[in-house]
Scaffold this motif. Sequence first.
Motif, PDB file in Angstrom:
ATOM      1  N   VAL A  38       0.844  -1.202   0.000  1.00  0.00           N
ATOM      2  CA  VAL A  38       0.000   0.000   0.000  1.00  0.00           C
ATOM      3  C   VAL A  38       0.875   1.247   0.000  1.00  0.00           C
ATOM      4  CG1 VAL A  38      -1.640   1.342   1.363  1.00  0.00           C
ATOM      5  CG2 VAL A  38      -1.994  -1.106   1.065  1.00  0.00           C
ATOM      6  N   LEU A  39       1.916   1.249   0.819  1.00  0.00           N
ATOM      7  CA  LEU A  39       2.842   2.386   0.851  1.00  0.00           C
ATOM      8  C   LEU A  39       3.502   2.574  -0.512  1.00  0.00           C
ATOM      9  CD1 LEU A  39       4.190   4.582   2.575  1.00  0.00           C
ATOM     10  CD2 LEU A  39       5.983   2.921   3.121  1.00  0.00           C
ATOM     11  N   SER A  40       3.831   1.483  -1.175  1.00  0.00           N
ATOM     12  CA  SER A  40       4.417   1.555  -2.515  1.00  0.00           C
ATOM     13  C   SER A  40       3.448   2.208  -3.489  1.00  0.00           C
ATOM     14  CB  SER A  40       4.787   0.150  -3.002  1.00  0.00           C
ATOM     15  OG  SER A  40       5.259   0.170  -4.334  1.00  0.00           O
ATOM     16  N   ALA A  41       2.177   1.806  -3.435  1.00  0.00           N
ATOM     17  CA  ALA A  41       1.176   2.384  -4.337  1.00  0.00           C
ATOM     18  C   ALA A  41       0.956   3.860  -4.044  1.00  0.00           C
ATOM     19  CB  ALA A  41      -0.140   1.617  -4.209  1.00  0.00           C
ATOM     20  N   MET A  42       0.965   4.232  -2.780  1.00  0.00           N
ATOM     21  CA  MET A  42       0.772   5.623  -2.408  1.00  0.00           C
ATOM     22  C   MET A  42       1.929   6.491  -2.881  1.00  0.00           C
ATOM     23  SD  MET A  42      -0.598   4.860   1.455  1.00  0.00           S
ATOM     24  CE  MET A  42      -0.569   6.555   2.031  1.00  0.00           C
ATOM     25  N   THR A  43       3.113   5.907  -2.973  1.00  0.00           N
ATOM     26  CA  THR A  43       4.307   6.658  -3.361  1.00  0.00           C
ATOM     27  C   THR A  43       4.558   6.614  -4.857  1.00  0.00           C
ATOM     28  OG1 THR A  43       5.261   5.971  -1.231  1.00  0.00           O
ATOM     29  CG2 THR A  43       6.742   7.009  -2.804  1.00  0.00           C
ATOM     30  N   HIS A  44       4.228   5.482  -5.491  1.00  0.00           N
ATOM     31  CA  HIS A  44       4.550   5.286  -6.909  1.00  0.00           C
ATOM     32  C   HIS A  44       3.313   5.137  -7.786  1.00  0.00           C
ATOM     33  CE1 HIS A  44       8.798   4.593  -5.937  1.00  0.00           C
ATOM     34  NE2 HIS A  44       8.398   3.793  -4.971  1.00  0.00           N
ATOM     35  N   GLY A  45       2.162   5.642  -7.345  1.00  0.00           N
ATOM     36  CA  GLY A  45       0.916   5.400  -8.071  1.00  0.00           C
ATOM     37  C   GLY A  45       0.765   6.197  -9.348  1.00  0.00           C
ATOM     38  N   LYS A  46       1.813   6.347 -10.104  1.00  0.00           N
ATOM     39  CA  LYS A  46       1.736   6.996 -11.408  1.00  0.00           C
ATOM     40  C   LYS A  46       2.882   6.472 -12.255  1.00  0.00           C
ATOM     41  CE  LYS A  46       4.242  11.061  -9.690  1.00  0.00           C
ATOM     42  NZ  LYS A  46       4.201  12.527  -9.524  1.00  0.00           N
ATOM     43  N   GLY A  47       2.825   6.709 -13.562  1.00  0.00           N
ATOM     44  CA  GLY A  47       3.863   6.206 -14.444  1.00  0.00           C
ATOM     45  C   GLY A  47       3.515   4.846 -15.008  1.00  0.00           C
ATOM     46  N   ARG A  48       4.467   4.278 -15.726  1.00  0.00           N
ATOM     47  CA  ARG A  48       4.193   3.028 -16.445  1.00  0.00           C
ATOM     48  C   ARG A  48       4.021   1.822 -15.540  1.00  0.00           C
ATOM     49  NH1 ARG A  48       7.876   3.239 -21.971  1.00  0.00           N
ATOM     50  NH2 ARG A  48       7.052   5.222 -22.733  1.00  0.00           N
TER      51      ARG A  48
END
Length: 302
Positions: free
Chosen positions: A159-169
Amino acid sequence: MVGATHEALHRIFQKDPGLLTKALQKVLGVEFPEPREIAAMNVDLTEIEPVERRVDTLLRAETDEGTYLLVVESQGKTDDRKRGSWPYYLSYLYEKYRCEPVLIVITQSSATAEWASRPIQLGFPGWESLIVRPLVLGPDNVPVIADEWEAVADPSLAVLSAMTHGKGRNAAAILESVAAALKTLDSDSAAAFAQFVDSCLADSRAKQMWRDLMTDIQYFWRHPLAEQVREEGREEGREEGRQEGWAEAKAETALQILQWRGVPVSLAVRERVKACKDPDQLEAWTQRAMHVTDAAELFVEE
């Protein structure tokens, strides 16, 4: 005004305090001792004098090596006022609780992370009276979790990963992995994590992708956020016509996902997708758009 993204970025550690020490150890490489117990504390640092100061999240970590106060600050952009407030927070907390304070800053911005990681040095150059060295979690050090099994093994870190990296390819794979991980949690935790992710997705295409992934998950639609989603859908339906508007929007979503992931879309593919009015078919194409490497592969199962 404090926004939903700001709140989500630090409240995730209130929901799962253990995630914070895990991030310190695994992401930042800090040899922080394993806590026996972590408890949330009152974030109000207001003094008797009318000067109101609040940290975002404050946790007390009891370890074999001592008690630490973990101060979590969600930072959206650079703010030179923090040069004064962050040292104040730490000094005040130490004076009040006589526990060692640790400052952790979390951000979605690489530039803000670089700024926040600079030591704050107060006093005479070369003989500073106070030095504050924040620990910073951001897109450059939080791991990208785009594998379903890895996400299921550690849902809160995913979840923390998605919150931080939730954009791009990588967004499609990251969000799909988190969606799979949430299915393994109890409904209350999953609903809270789902809202945290939704709050941090600034890109409209990523947010729509996330809400599409959440459509079939029952707990999400019992959450207050779901009413907002449903209301948005009702507004769109009133403006465009329920079924026709939905089909157009879904077709556009599928095409945008391909474009967002860098997959070329020919005119023939675009016209075929936009001409389709079958809800099930459009849903299948939207899901497939998250994986294919050639736009024509949308139709392979036919």
